[in-house]
Design a protein around this motif. Sequence first.
Motif: not given
Length: 358
Positions: A1-27
Motif C-alpha cells: 500500500m502506497t504512503l499518502p505522502t508518496h509524492e512529497e517524499h519522492h520530491d525529497l529524494g526518498a528511496r522507497f522499500t516495503e515492510v510487511n507489504g506497506m510502502e516505507v521510505v527506506g532512506h
Amino acid sequence: MTLPTHEEHHDLGARFTEVNGMEVVGHYGDVGEELRRLQSLAAVLDFSFRSRLVVVGADRTRFLHSQCTNDINRLKPGQGCYTAVTNNKGRVQGDANVFVLPDEILLDAEPGQTAELTGRFQKFVVSDDIEVIDAAPHYGLLTVQGPRTDDVIGSLGLDAGLPAEPFAGIKIPHPVLGEIYLACHPRLALSGADFFVPVASLGAMLDKLIAATQAVGGGVAGWDSFEHARVEAGIPRFGVDMTETNLAPEAGIGSRAISYTKGCYVGQEILNRLRTFAEVSRRLCRLQLTAGVGSRPAQGAKLTKDGREAGWITSVGALPESGKLSALGYVRKEWQQPGTPLQIEGGGVATVVAIIGA
C-alpha cells in the motif's frame, strides 16, 4: 500500500522499500546522516505505514484489559502504555502502543497487523459493547525522534508543549490542519513525539515538521536509519525479534508491557507461573558483531559456542560511520553473560553486550 505522502517524499529524494507489504521510505540518500539526526538532534519520519486501530464502545476499556498483558484499566484519558497481546500459552501474537482518548482507545501497531489484531479481538467478543475500526484511512502518523524533540515541538506554534509522561497525549484543534493528537513517545529511548494527523493535512504537517527539525540541525530520516538506531538501543520489534514462537518474557518486554498484578487476561496464568516458579531458557540479547564479519548476517543465522547451539540472530543494524555491526538475538541462559563470544554461522563473532530488559 502506497504512503499518502508518496509524492512529497519522492520530491525529497526518498528511496522507497516495503515492510510487511506497506510502502516505507527506506532512506533519503545518506543513512549515516539520518542516523546522526535521530541520535544527536531530531528527525521526522513518516510512520503512516503502521497499523492504527480505534476501539470504541462502552466496554472498550474492560475488553482491552482482558486481551492485553498491561493494565489498561488504570489508564485515564490522556494516558497510555505499551502492551503485548498473547495467546493462552503466553506466546506473543502482537504488540501495540495504547493511547486512551476521551471517547475511544487508539492502538498503534506494526505494519500488517490490522487484520490479525482485529480478528483476534473479534474472536473474544461475546456480548461486549465494542467496535474495532481501522483508523489508517482517516489518520496518518508522523513521528519526531531525537534529543531535540522538545525544541521542535516548541517551535511549531501549536499552543501546546509535549506532555512529559511517556504515552501521555493531548488533542490539539488546529484551524487549518484539523484535530491533531500529539503524544509523548520516545520510540528509541531518547525523546520523541507522535503526531496523529488527518490524512488530508498530512502533507502540510510534514512540511511544518521538516522545517522545525531543520531549524535545530536535523531533518528527515527513513526506515533504514531508524532500524539501525532501534537495534543499537536494544528495542525488540514484533514479527522480527519476537513472534508467536516466543514467550513474552524471552523478548525482554516484561517491565514495559506486562502487569503481574492486574486481573485476568489471555495468557496470564502461564506468564505469572513463569515469573514465580520457572525461568525461560533463552533471552533476547544485544550483540556486537566483530572479528571477520564480511557481510551482514542473515536473520536467523545460528550462534554456537564450542560447537554447541547457543541461539540465533533476529535483527542486524549497521553503523555506517564505524563499519561495525550491532544485532539482537536469542541466547541460551548458559551464555548470556556480557562479554561472552559466540560463533556466527557463516563466519564472524557475536559478543554478548547485555540482556534486553534485564
